[in-house]
Design an enzyme around this catalytic site. Structure first.
Site, PDB file in Angstrom:
ATOM      1  N   GLY A 191       0.772  -1.236   0.000  1.00  0.00           N
ATOM      2  CA  GLY A 191       0.000   0.000   0.000  1.00  0.00           C
ATOM      3  C   GLY A 191       0.801   1.281   0.000  1.00  0.00           C
ATOM      4  O   GLY A 191       0.235   2.378   0.101  1.00  0.00           O
ATOM      5  N   CYS A 249     -17.559   3.681 -25.931  1.00  0.00           N
ATOM      6  CA  CYS A 249     -18.834   4.405 -25.932  1.00  0.00           C
ATOM      7  C   CYS A 249     -19.267   4.701 -24.499  1.00  0.00           C
ATOM      8  O   CYS A 249     -20.255   4.144 -24.006  1.00  0.00           O
ATOM      9  CB  CYS A 249     -19.887   3.582 -26.637  1.00  0.00           C
ATOM     10  SG  CYS A 249     -19.622   3.579 -28.382  1.00  0.00           S
ATOM     11  N   GLU A 250     -18.515   5.492 -23.827  1.00  0.00           N
ATOM     12  CA  GLU A 250     -18.788   5.895 -22.437  1.00  0.00           C
ATOM     13  C   GLU A 250     -18.240   7.302 -22.276  1.00  0.00           C
ATOM     14  O   GLU A 250     -17.057   7.528 -22.558  1.00  0.00           O
ATOM     15  CB  GLU A 250     -18.007   5.018 -21.443  1.00  0.00           C
ATOM     16  CG  GLU A 250     -18.390   3.593 -21.363  1.00  0.00           C
ATOM     17  CD  GLU A 250     -19.707   3.349 -20.650  1.00  0.00           C
ATOM     18  OE1 GLU A 250     -20.056   4.133 -19.746  1.00  0.00           O
ATOM     19  OE2 GLU A 250     -20.382   2.382 -21.013  1.00  0.00           O
ATOM     20  N   GLU A 265       4.195  -6.657   1.421  1.00  0.00           N
ATOM     21  CA  GLU A 265       3.838  -7.080   0.071  1.00  0.00           C
ATOM     22  C   GLU A 265       3.506  -5.884  -0.825  1.00  0.00           C
ATOM     23  O   GLU A 265       2.346  -5.635  -1.130  1.00  0.00           O
ATOM     24  CB  GLU A 265       2.696  -8.099   0.116  1.00  0.00           C
ATOM     25  CG  GLU A 265       1.622  -7.766   1.118  1.00  0.00           C
ATOM     26  CD  GLU A 265       0.668  -8.900   1.403  1.00  0.00           C
ATOM     27  OE1 GLU A 265       1.066 -10.061   1.276  1.00  0.00           O
ATOM     28  OE2 GLU A 265      -0.483  -8.605   1.752  1.00  0.00           O
ATOM     29  N   PRO A 266       4.535  -5.159  -1.244  1.00  0.00           N
ATOM     30  CA  PRO A 266       4.310  -4.018  -2.132  1.00  0.00           C
ATOM     31  C   PRO A 266       3.963  -4.459  -3.561  1.00  0.00           C
ATOM     32  O   PRO A 266       4.517  -5.438  -4.061  1.00  0.00           O
ATOM     33  CB  PRO A 266       5.669  -3.310  -2.136  1.00  0.00           C
ATOM     34  CG  PRO A 266       6.665  -4.382  -1.822  1.00  0.00           C
ATOM     35  CD  PRO A 266       5.961  -5.353  -0.926  1.00  0.00           C
ATOM     36  N   GLY A 267       3.035  -3.753  -4.173  1.00  0.00           N
ATOM     37  CA  GLY A 267       2.718  -3.992  -5.580  1.00  0.00           C
ATOM     38  C   GLY A 267       3.015  -2.722  -6.347  1.00  0.00           C
ATOM     39  O   GLY A 267       4.037  -2.574  -7.024  1.00  0.00           O
ATOM     40  N   ARG A 277      -8.598   3.059 -14.276  1.00  0.00           N
ATOM     41  CA  ARG A 277      -8.489   3.729 -12.975  1.00  0.00           C
ATOM     42  C   ARG A 277      -9.092   5.139 -12.945  1.00  0.00           C
ATOM     43  O   ARG A 277      -9.762   5.496 -11.970  1.00  0.00           O
ATOM     44  CB  ARG A 277      -7.038   3.730 -12.490  1.00  0.00           C
ATOM     45  CG  ARG A 277      -6.520   2.307 -12.209  1.00  0.00           C
ATOM     46  CD  ARG A 277      -5.129   2.291 -11.603  1.00  0.00           C
ATOM     47  NE  ARG A 277      -5.107   2.843 -10.268  1.00  0.00           N
ATOM     48  CZ  ARG A 277      -4.625   4.033  -9.961  1.00  0.00           C
ATOM     49  NH1 ARG A 277      -4.111   4.807 -10.896  1.00  0.00           N
ATOM     50  NH2 ARG A 277      -4.657   4.464  -8.724  1.00  0.00           N
TER      51      ARG A 277
END
Ligand SMILES: Cc1ncc(COP(=O)(O)O)c(C=O)c1O
Length: 428
Positions: A246, A359-360, A288-290, A328
Site C-alpha cells: 500500500g 462508448c462511455e 507485500e508491495p505492488g 483507474r
C-alpha cells in the site's frame, strides 16, 4: 511529466533506454504497455536493501495483482523475492513461471473451493485465511487430502489509511479479514492454532493502497504487535507478521510519496522497538508491495488519432486506447501525467482532455492537461501506468488488449497484442 527510471529525452523525443517511442510504435504498434525492466528490478533491490533487520528475517512479496504475466513472474523469481496471489488464475500464471509454489502466499476474501483445492494440490506455500467459513472449507479440503497447510490469518486492525474509499481495506466494516476487536477473535485463532490440519504461522493485515502517511503504517504495526502480545499471552506462538503493501506512489504533482528507502528503515526500527517493548520475538516480518514496485516502471504509449474541439469549447485528443487499458480514472478518479512523446520540450500551449474510444462519456484518461499543440499521429505517453492498468484491463466494446513489452538492453514481448480472433475464442 516526471521522467522515471530510464526514460529520457533525446532530440525532443522520449526514449526508454536506447529506444525511441517512435521506434517502439513502429515495431510493436500502439496502444502499447511498456515496462522499464531495469527500473522494476532496481525497485525490488531498493526494498531488499532497506527492509532488513538483525533481529528477524524479512520477506518481501511482490503483490502480483498490480501486474502479472509469466514474464514478470520470472523477473520476480530472478530477483529472489516471494509473491502473492489472490485467485486461482494468478496462482496458475505464477506456477507457469520459474517461481516455486512454496514462495506463493494466497490471499482473498472469497477463495472458491476449487481455488483452495488447486492451491493445496499445487503446494502453495502459505494460505492467508480471511474468515471463519474459509477455515471450515479449507480444513475439510485438507482433511480429505490428508495434508497440513501453513496458514496466516488476515486480521483487520481498524486503521483508517486516509486513502480513496475503494482502496481502503482496514476500516471496521471492511470486507477483508477478521476484526481484532470482535468478541470471538481469540476463539477463532485458538481453533486454527489447535487444528491438526493447519500450521498457524502468524497474522496478516493490509490497510489499503496508495497510502501516504507513514503514521498509518506505524499505527498498523503497533496495533498488530499489541495484538500478537495478547495472543502470545494465551500461549499461542506467532512467528510471522505480514503487514501488507500500500505504499503510496507518484502519479501527479498532487501526490507526495514518502522517500521509500528512509521510510523502510524507520519502519523496521519502529517494529524492532515495538517488539522489544512487548518482549516479543518474531521469526519473519513480511511486506507485500505492488504499486510501489511496478507503477512508475510502466507507461502506456498511444497514438493521437483525432483532435476534436467541441461546441462547448473542450479540446479532445482521441487516442487509440481507452478505459479498457486504463480503467483507474473512470473507476476512482485516478490522475496521470502525460506528454507528447515526439514533442517533449515544445512549449505547452493548449489544455486538452485525453479520451478513449469506448462508448462511455467516462472514458477519459486525463482531464485538462496542458500540452504542446497536438496533431494527429503524435505519440502520447501516459506515465506510471505499471500498476493496476493491464491487470484491470477488459475487452469492453470488443476492443483488443494492447501488447506489453519489457525494455532493457533488449526488448522482450511479454504479452502479445490481442487479435479479433482472440476476442472470439470462447464464442460458440
Ligand atoms: C492484501 C494485499 N496486499 C498487497 C496489496 C498491494 O497493494 P499496493 O499495490 O498498493 O502496494 C494489496 C492491494 O490491494 C492487497 O490487497
Amino acid at each position: 511529466m516526471k521522467l522515471f527510471g530510464n526514460l529520457k529525452v533525446i532530440d525532443n523525443e522520449i526514449h526508454l533506454g536506447k529506444y525511441s517511442m517512435s521506434y517502439l510504435k513502429e515495431k510493436y504498434g500502439t496502444p502499447l504497455y511498456i515496462v522499464d525492466e531495469d527500473f522494476f528490478r532496481e525497485n525490488i533491490r531498493k526494498f531488499k536493501n532497506s527492509f532488513k533487520s538483525k533481529k528477524f528475517n524479512t520477506n518481501i512479496l511482490y503483490a502480483s495483482k498490480a501486474l502479472l504475466n509469466k514474464y514478470i513472474a520470472n523477473v520476480v523469481c530472478e530477483e529472489d523475492i516471494s509473491i502473492d496471489a489472490v485467485s486461482g488464475g494468478e496462482i496458475y500464471t505464477i506456477l507457469n513461471s520459474r517461481m516455486s509454489a512454496d514462495k506463493i502466499y494466497f490471499h482473498g476474501n472469497n477463495k472458491l473451493k476449487k481455488e483452495l483445492e488447486f492451491a493445496v494440490d499445487s503446494g502453495v506455500g502459505k494460505i492467508v485465511i480471511d474468515n471463519t467459513s474459509e477455515i471450515n472449507k479449507l480444513e475439510a479440503i485438507l482433511k480429505e487430502k490428508k495434508k497440513k497447510q501453513k496458514v496466516l490469518i488476515r486480521l483487520n486492525p481498524g486503521i483508517d489509511a486516509h486513502t480513496h474509499e475503494y482502496i481502503t481495506t482496514s476500516k471496521n466494516d471492511s470486507k477483508f479479514g477478521l476484526s481484532i476487536f470482535s468478541d470471538d477473535i481469540f476463539d477463532i485463532i485458538e481453533r486454527v492454532a489447535n487444528s491438526k490440519y493447519f500450521e498457524l504461522l502468524g497474522f496478516h493485515a493490509h490497510i489499503g493502497s496508495q497510502v501516504f502517511r507513514e503514521e498509518s503504517f506505524f499505527s498498523e504495526a503497533e496495533e498488530m504487535i499489541n495484538f500478537i502480545k495478547k495472543v502470545s499471552d494465551k500461549g499461542i506462538r506467532i512467528e510471522e507478521l505480514n503487514l501488507g503493501g500500500g505504499f503510496g506512489v507518484y502519479y501527479t504533482s498532487e501526490d507526495s510519496p514518502f522517500e521509500l528507502e528512509g521510510f523502510l528503515k524507520r519502519y523496521i526500527k519502529k517494529i524492532e522497538e515495538l517488539l522489544e517493548e512487548n518482549n516479543l520475538k518474531l521469526k519473519t516480518l513480511t511486506i507485500e508491495p505492488g504499486r510501489s514496485l511496478i507503477s512508475n516502471a510502466g507507461h502506456t504509449l498511444y497514438t493521437a488519432e483525432i483532435i476534436k474541439k467541441t461546441y462547448g469549447g473542450k479540446n479532445f485528443i482521441f487516442i487509440d486506447g481507452s478505459m479498457n487499458d486504463n480503467i483507474r480514472p473512470a473507476l476512482y478518479g485516478a490522475k496521470y501525467e502525460a506528454s507528447i512523446a515526439n514533442k517533449f520540450n515544445d512549449n505547452l500551449e493548449e489544455v486538452y482532455t485525453i479520451a478513449g474510444k469506448c462508448c462511455e462519456s467516462g472514458d477519459i484518461i486525463i482531464r485538462d492537461i496542458m500540452l504542446p499543440k497536438v496533431e494527429e499521429e503524435d505519440l502520447i505517453l501516459v506515465s506510471s501506468t505499471g500498476a493496476y492498468n493491464y491487470s484491470m484491463s477488459s475487452n469492453y466494446n470488443r476492443i483488443e488488449r494492447p501488447a506489453m513489452i519489457f525494455v532493457s538492453d533488449e526488448i522482450k514481448v511479454a504479452v502479445k497484442r490481442e487479435t479479433y480472433e482472440d476476442l472470439m475464442r470462447n464464442d460458440l
